[in-house]
Design an enzyme around this catalytic site. Structure first.
Site, PDB file in Angstrom:
ATOM      1  CE1 TYR A   1      -3.562  -2.578   0.835  1.00 12.97           C
ATOM      2  CE2 TYR A   1      -4.668  -0.671   1.148  1.00 12.97           C
ATOM      3  CZ  TYR A   1      -4.705  -1.666   0.995  1.00 12.97           C
ATOM      4  OH  TYR A   1      -6.062  -2.418   0.918  1.00 12.97           O
TER       5      TYR A   1
ATOM      6  CG  ASP B   1      -7.985  -4.611   1.876  1.00 16.23           C
ATOM      7  OD1 ASP B   1      -8.970  -4.166   2.284  1.00 16.23           O
ATOM      8  OD2 ASP B   1      -7.871  -4.874   0.399  1.00 16.23           O
TER       9      ASP B   1
HETATM   10  C1  IPM Z   1     -10.303  -0.975   4.169  1.00 14.20           C
HETATM   11  C2  IPM Z   1     -10.807  -0.535   2.934  1.00 14.20           C
HETATM   12  C3  IPM Z   1      -9.374   0.428   2.565  1.00 14.20           C
HETATM   13  C4  IPM Z   1      -8.131  -0.375   2.533  1.00 14.20           C
HETATM   14  C5  IPM Z   1      -9.488   1.250   1.213  1.00 14.20           C
HETATM   15  C6  IPM Z   1     -10.855   1.877   1.123  1.00 14.20           C
HETATM   16  C7  IPM Z   1      -8.323   2.184   0.984  1.00 14.20           C
HETATM   17  O1  IPM Z   1     -10.609  -1.666   1.932  1.00 14.20           O
HETATM   18  O2  IPM Z   1     -10.178  -0.589   5.146  1.00 14.20           O
HETATM   19  O3  IPM Z   1     -10.355  -2.622   4.247  1.00 14.20           O
HETATM   20  O4  IPM Z   1      -7.853  -0.939   1.561  1.00 14.20           O
HETATM   21  O5  IPM Z   1      -7.389  -0.444   3.457  1.00 14.20           O
HETATM   22 MN    MN Z   2     -10.754  -3.491   2.671  1.00 19.67          MN
END
Ligand code: IPM
Ligand code: MN
Length: 351
Positions: A142, A245
């Site tokens: 990320y 995630d």
């Molecule tokens: C989560 C969401 C987020 C992520 C997005 C909205 C950036 O999917 O909180 O899991 O990928 O972390």
């Molecule tokens: Mn997510």
């Protein structure tokens, strides 16, 4: 206790579900003699519309100076199908996680006795499921270098982890395991990825500090499979950002509705509490969204302050509502359902 709570409602159903968590928290404050000072602030698409960016400095100031953040959801469909958009609501969430040092995302999956037959999985598979993911939240793919080369025809996202980043997340995992069944699963892809090998080697070296914890190491693809086969065989799972995630979305539906599971993001000082679900734009403004995940996130917030009775009072009243069918349409039996605000009112009244 005097509590300053930043209130970031965000987009879609965020404001509606946040309203219910505020009602419930205020009822708890009244019952247990606390004083909550709510500080609303902008985030997500709502902030882009108002000031041009999804996590404005002013919002950061408010969060930094609060004891905790209660968060709704962010995201708007007008950005989803536009890969060229330069400013996106999600960037606000990532920026906030980084700026507040929220490196540990606590995402539980548990079942509610009255909802066992709402799960997409068979009842006998899910009975007794009570697991917690600790997802690393401020590193990995990320946040690594990303970009394009060869005239835009090649794209890359680097996955980077330091030993220290793994240690601080794993430490929280070991500590959490000590308060539960003392079982910890490290989820990685160490048969392929170098970052995963660093994770595995780091966690292995920490085992001696927690001799009572039984640690298992499993590949992420196998966990994805076993999570729907034997969810009740897991207890605490630690994993990197992207794996976490994906797996936590998979795990979140085991309880019967995505609208039920809360989460906490923790780091050095202040914690952020939010439902696992997203902004669900199709339901925005219709008073149909399930507020339970946000209400239970408020329970996690109280518990994180050490206010365990307050947290339990919220969990108890949520269970009571589910038992008595005081639910939104996603969980309704025989067509009887309540609006988001009515569920919130019922919860607050019964506290
Ligand atoms: C989560 C969401 C987020 C992520 C997005 C909205 C950036 O999917 O909180 O899991 O990928 O972390
Ligand atoms: Mn997510």
């Amino acid at each position: 206790m005097k509590l300053n709570i930043a209130l970031l409602a965000g987009d879609g159903i965020g404001p509606e579900v946040i309203d219910q968590a505020v009602k419930v928290s205020n009822a708890i404050a009244k019952k247990f003699n606390h004083e909550i000072n709510w500080k609303p602030a902008l985030t997500g698409a709502a902030a882009i519309d108002a000031v041009g960016e999804p996590y404005p400095d002013e919002t950061h100031e408010i969060c930094k100076n609060s004891d905790a953040v209660l968060f709704g959801a962010i995201g708007h469909p007008r950005f989803d199908n536009d890969p060229s958009a330069k400013v996106r609501p999600e960037q606000g969430l990532l920026k906030m996680r980084k700026a507040l040092g929220l490196f540990a995302n606590v995402r539980p999956t548990f079942t509610f006795p009255s909802l066992l037959d709402k799960s997409p999985l068979k009842k006998e598979r899910i009975e007794g499921t009570d697991l917690v993911f600790l997802r690393e939240l401020t590193g990995g793919i990320y946040f690594g270098e990303k970009g394009r080369k060869e005239e835009g025809n090649v794209a890359f996202d680097h996955c980077v982890y330091s030993r220290e980043e793994v240690q601080r997340l794993a430490r929280k995992g070991f500590e959490l395991a000590m308060t539960r069944s003392k079982k910890l699963c490290c989820v990685d892809k160490a048969n392929v990825l170098e970052t995963s090998r660093l994770w595995r080697e780091t966690v292995q070296a920490m085992e001696k500090d927690y001799p009572e914890v039984e640690v298992s190491y499993e590949f992420v693809d196998a966990v994805a499979m076993r999570l729907v086969q034997w969810p009740n065989s897991y207890d605490v799972l630690i994993t990197e950002n992207l794996f976490g995630d994906i797996l936590t979305d998979e795990a979140s539906v085991i309880s019967g509705s995505m609208g039920l599971m809360p989460s906490a993001s923790l780091g050095a000082d202040i914690g952020l509490f939010e439902p696992i679900h997203g902004s669900y734009p199709q339901a925005a403004g219709k008073n149909i969204a399930n507020p339970m995940a946000t209400v239970l996130s408020a329970a996690m917030m109280f518990e994180n302050f050490g206010l365990l009775d307050e947290g339990k009072a919220i969990r108890d009243v949520v269970n009571k509502a589910l038992d008595q069918g005081i639910v939104t349409e996603d969980l309704a039996e025989n067509g009887t359902s309540y609006g988001t605000a009515e569920v919130g009112d019922w919860l607050a009244e019964h506290i």
